[in-house]
Scaffold this active site. Structure first.
Site, short mmCIF file in Angstrom:
data_model
loop_
_atom_site.label_atom_id
_atom_site.label_comp_id
_atom_site.label_asym_id
_atom_site.label_seq_id
_atom_site.Cartn_x
_atom_site.Cartn_y
_atom_site.Cartn_z
CD GLU A 4 -1.85 -2.38 1.27
OE1 GLU A 4 -0.73 -2.67 1.73
OE2 GLU A 4 -2.71 -3.23 0.99
CG HIS A 33 -11.25 -6.36 6.23
ND1 HIS A 33 -10.44 -6.97 7.16
CD2 HIS A 33 -10.70 -6.62 5.03
CE1 HIS A 33 -9.44 -7.59 6.52
NE2 HIS A 33 -9.57 -7.39 5.23
#
Lengths: 319, 335
Positions: free
Chosen positions: B61, B130
Site C-alpha cells: 500500500e 475491514h
C-alpha cells in the site's frame, strides 16, 4: 581519464558543498536560521557530487533531510537555498520547508524530505511515469542507510525491480542512523546480496572517492535508461559531524572518528588532482576564492530578502 | 426517463470517461486489473485500456500511494485504489506527510493531482480490520480533500471532479452502496467538490449525513413525516472542503440539527459540525445539536452485532422526537 573541465567541476562542486555547509553552521550558531532543524553532510560530499555528475539535465532526483549537497550538486541556486534556510520569501519553499525540504523542479529535483525513506515512493513514482511514457528519463533516489530498514524502501525496491523501472537507488551509508550503527541495524551488510534479494544488482563503492562514485553511477544510470531496471548503489561514507546540531556523537569511538575524518573526500581528490597535474595550488586557491564569493553573495541576497509571510502559506494549502 | 445504474457502475463510468478524455489518467492498485477490483468497480477496464493504464500492483500500500504520488508530481493523473480504508494505515506516511504537504511545503513548486479511491464502513460483517470509518483522520489533515458519495449520481460526478482536481483527494466509497441503483444521466456532467446537496427538503429539523448514512437519514425523515415532523436531509458529499454555508442556511430555518455518521461519535466528524453550529447559531437553536454515530468499539465481525454498533433509522427518529418534545416541555414550563 576524464577531461580537465569535468575533473575541475567535481572539485568545485565538492568544495562548494563543504564551504556552504560550514557557512550554514555558522549562520545556525548566529541564530540566523529560521528553523532549528538542520543536518549537514560534511564528509559525504563525494557521493552527491559523483552521482549528480552522472545525471542528464532531464533526469529526476529525490533527496533526504541531509540534502544540501544533493541540490548544490544538481546545480541549485545557492541564493534560494540560503534564503530558504533564513526563512525568506525568496527561498525555494518560501520559508516553509527549511533545510529538510529543498526542491527545484526546474532541475528535476523533486524535493528533499523530512521523513526517512518517505521520498523513495515519490522517486519510484517518477520512474514509473517515465517508464509508462517511455520518456528516457532516469530517477535517482538518494537515502541514508537508515532508510533501508524502513518499509517503504522494501516496497519500492520490489516494485522497481519487478517493473524494471528507470531508477537508481543510492544509499549513502554514513554508518549511523542517528546513533545506531549500521552493524546494529541489519544482519546483511552486503549491498550485492541485498540487491540480489530484490532482483537488481547491488554495487558497493568507496563513497569518499568521487571518481569511483561517478563511474558506478554512470553505469547504473545507463542501465536504467536502457530499460534494464534499477541498481542499488551502496556508497560507503562517513558523517564527519553529529546527526544534527547539539549531537556530539558520544556513541562513536573517537579513534574511529579520527580515522574516518582522515579520509576526507575533498583532500583525497585534491591530492589526486595534484598528482595527475590537473590542478595546481594556484588553481585550487582560485576555486576557493570563487566559492567564497558565491556563498557571500547568496548570504547577502538572503539577508536582504523579505521574510516569508503566513498569508502566502494560507494561499498554498491547495493548488 | 433517466436510466438507472448501480453505484459501482457509475464509478466505473467516471473512470472510463476520464481515461478516454485524458491519456494521463491511469489506475494502480491491488487486484484492479485481472480481478476487476475487490468490489468490481474496475471490471473490464484492463481489457479496454491495457496493463499500462490499469496496473495490478503488488501488495504494497505504501508504494502504491507513493508511486501514484510520484507519477502525479511529474505529469500523470493517477487513481490509486486502496482496497479497504483500513489498509490506508499502511500508506499513512505517503498520504499525510507526503501527498498532503507537498504543494505547500515546497513553496507551490509541486502539485499532487492524485485520487486515492477506497471504501469503508459496515454491512458485510467484515470485522474490526475491514469495516472502520476513518474519514475524520483525513479531513483533519490540511492539504487533503475528502469526498464521500452516497448515490450513483454523486459518485460519478464527484469522481470525475476528483480526477480533474490538482490536489490529493481521498475518495471514500461505502462497501454497502456498490449495488445501490440510482438515476444517472447518459450525458456528461461533473459535481464540484465542496458543495453539499439537500437530498430532502424539510422545516422542523436538519439531518446532516454523508455516505451510506444519507439513506438511513432519508428513511428516518420518511418515518418522521408520518408523525408530522418535517426533516430536511443534507448530504455533505465532501468533508473537505466543507460546505458549511448550506448547513447553516438549513439549520437557521429548522433550528434543530442532528449529525449522523457511521464512524464513532467520539472524535468523529460530527463533532466539527456540531461545534460550528453551536458557535454560529447558539442563539437561535431550539435544542442542542445532537450527534449520532457508531459506538466507540472495534467493529465486531458478527453481522447482527455490527448492526447494533452503527446508527439506525429508529435511533434517528427517537433523537428527533426527544429534541422536539424537549422544546415542547421547555415551552410548557415557561408558559
Amino acid at each position: 581519464m576524464e577531461d580537465r573541465e569535468t575533473l575541475t567541476n567535481l572539485y568545485h562542486t565538492m568544495l562548494l558543498i563543504r564551504r556552504t555547509e560550514e557557512k550554514i553552521l555558522e549562520l545556525l550558531l548566529q541564530g540566523k536560521l529560521a528553523s532549528s532543524m538542520c543536518h549537514v553532510s560534511i564528509g559525504q560530499e563525494a557521493v552527491a557530487t559523483g552521482v549528480c555528475s552522472a545525471m542528464q539535465p532531464h533526469d529526476y532526483l529525490t533527496s533526504t533531510h541531509r540534502g544540501h549537497g544533493h541540490i548544490i550538486a544538481r546545480g541549485g541556486d545557492l541564493r534560494r537555498i540560503i534564503a530558504e534556510l533564513l526563512g525568506r520569501e525568496t527561498g525555494y519553499c518560501k520559508g516553509r520547508g527549511g533545510s529538510m525540504h529543498l526542491v527545484d523542479v526546474s532541475l528535476g529535483h523533486l524535493g528533499s524530505n523530512g521523513i526517512v525513506g518517505g521520498h523513495i515512493g515519490i522517486a519510484t513514482g517518477a520512474a514509473l511515469w517515465s517508464s509508462l511514457q517511455n520518456d528516457g528519463r532516469v530517477t535517482v533516489a538518494f537515502f541514508g542507510e537508515g532508510a533501508m530498514t524502513e518499509g517503504i524502501f522494501h516496497e519500492a525496491a520490489n516494485m522497481a525491480a519487478l517493473w524494471r523501472l528507470p531508477i537508481v537507488f543510492v544509499c549513502e551509508n554514513n554508518q549511523y542512523a542517528m546513533s545506531l550503527p549500521w552493524t546494529h541495524a541489519t544482519a546483511e551488510h552486503s549491498f550485492a546480496r541485498k540487491g540480489e534479494a530484490y532482483g537488481m544488482p547491488g554495487i558497493e563503492v568507496d563513497g569518499q572517492d568521487v571518481l569511483a562514485v561517478r563511474q558506478v553511477a554512470l553505469q547504473a544510470i545507463e542501465r536504467a535508461r536502457c530499460g534494464e531496471g534499477p541498481t542499488l548503489i551502496g556508497a560507503q561514507t562517513y558523517r564527519f559531524l553529529g546527526h544534527s546540531r547539539g549531537d556530539p556523537s558520544p556513541y562513536r569511538d573517537k579513534e574511529e572518528e579520527t580515522r574516518q575524518r582522515a579520509r576526507d573526500p575533498i583532500r583525497i581528490y585534491q591530492e589526486y588532482l595534484f598528482r595527475e597535474g590537473v590542478l595546481t595550488q594556484t588553481d585550487v586557491e582560485t576555486i576557493e576564492a570563487k566559492v567564497a564569493e558565491v556563498i557571500a553573495d547568496a548570504v547577502r541576497f538572503a539577508e536582504e530578502s523579505p521574510s516569508a509571510t503566513l498569508d502566502s502559506v494560507l494561499e498554498d494549502v491547495f493548488a | 426517463m433517466v436510466r438507472k445504474i448501480r453505484y459501482r457502475e457509475a464509478l466505473r463510468e467516471a473512470l472510463r470517461e476520464e481515461m478516454q478524455r485524458d491519456p494521463r489518467v491511469f489506475v494502480i492498485g491491488e487486484d484492479v486489473g485481472r480481478y476487476g477490483g475487490a468490489y468490481a468497480v474496475t471490471q473490464g477496464l484492463l481489457q479496454e485500456f491495457g496493463p499500462k493504464r490499469i496496473i495490478d500492483a503488488p501488495m504494497s500500500e505504501a508504494i502504491i500511494v507513493g508511486a501514484a504520488l510520484g507519477a502525479a508530481v511529474v505529469g500523470g493523473r493517477p487513481v490509486a485504489e486502496i482496497m479497504y480504508i483500513d489498509f490506508a494505515t499502511l500508506a499513512m506516511d505517503q498520504i499525510v506527510n507526503q501527498a498532503a504537504k507537498l504543494h505547500c511545503m515546497f513553496g507551490g513548486q509541486l502539485k499532487a493531482p492524485l485520487v486515492i479511491r477506497t471504501q469503508q464502513g459496515t454491512g458485510r460483517g467484515a470485522g474490526p480490520q475491514h469495516s472502520q470509518s476513518l474519514e475524520a483522520w483525513f479531513a483533519h489533515v490540511p492539504g487533503l480533500k475528502v469526498v464521500m458519495p452516497a448515490t450513483p449520481y454523486d459518485a460519478k460526478g464527484l469522481l470525475k471532479s476528483a480526477i480533474r482536481d490538482d490536489n490529493p483527494v481521498m475518495f471514500i466509497e461505502h462497501k454497502g452502496l456498490y449495488a445501490l441503483e440510482g438515476e444517472v444521466p447518459e450525458e456528461e456532467y461533473t459535481i464540484p467538490l465542496g458543495v453539499a446537496d439537500i437530498k430532502r427538503p424539510g422545516n422542523n429539523v436538519t439531518l446532516i449525513a454523508y455516505s451510506n448514512m444519507v439513506h438511513t437519514a432519508l428513511a428516518a425523515a420518511q418515518e418522521l413525516s408520518q408523525i408530522g415532523i418535517s426533516a430536511e436531509v443534507i448530504d455533505l458529499r465532501t468533508l473537505a472542503p466543507l460546505d458549511m454555508d448550506t448547513v447553516i442556511t438549513s439549520v437557521t430555518k429548522t433550528r434543530r440539527a442532528v449529525v449522523v455518521h457511521e464512524a464513532s461519535v467520539f472524535g468523529g466528524f460530527g463533532a466539527e459540525i456540531a461545534a460550528s453550529l453551536q458557535e454560529r447559531l447558539f442563539d437561535i437553536l431550539a435544542a442542542p445539536v445532537r450527534r449520532l454515530g457508531g459506538l466507540h468499539v472495534p467493529l465486531p465481525a458478527h453481522s447482527q452485532l455490527e448492526k447494533q454498533v452503527v446508527p439506525s433509522v429508529a435511533q434517528i427518529v427517537q433523537v428527533v422526537k426527544e429534541m422536539v418534545s424537549t422544546e415542547v416541555a421547555i415551552r410548557a414550563a415557561s408558559a
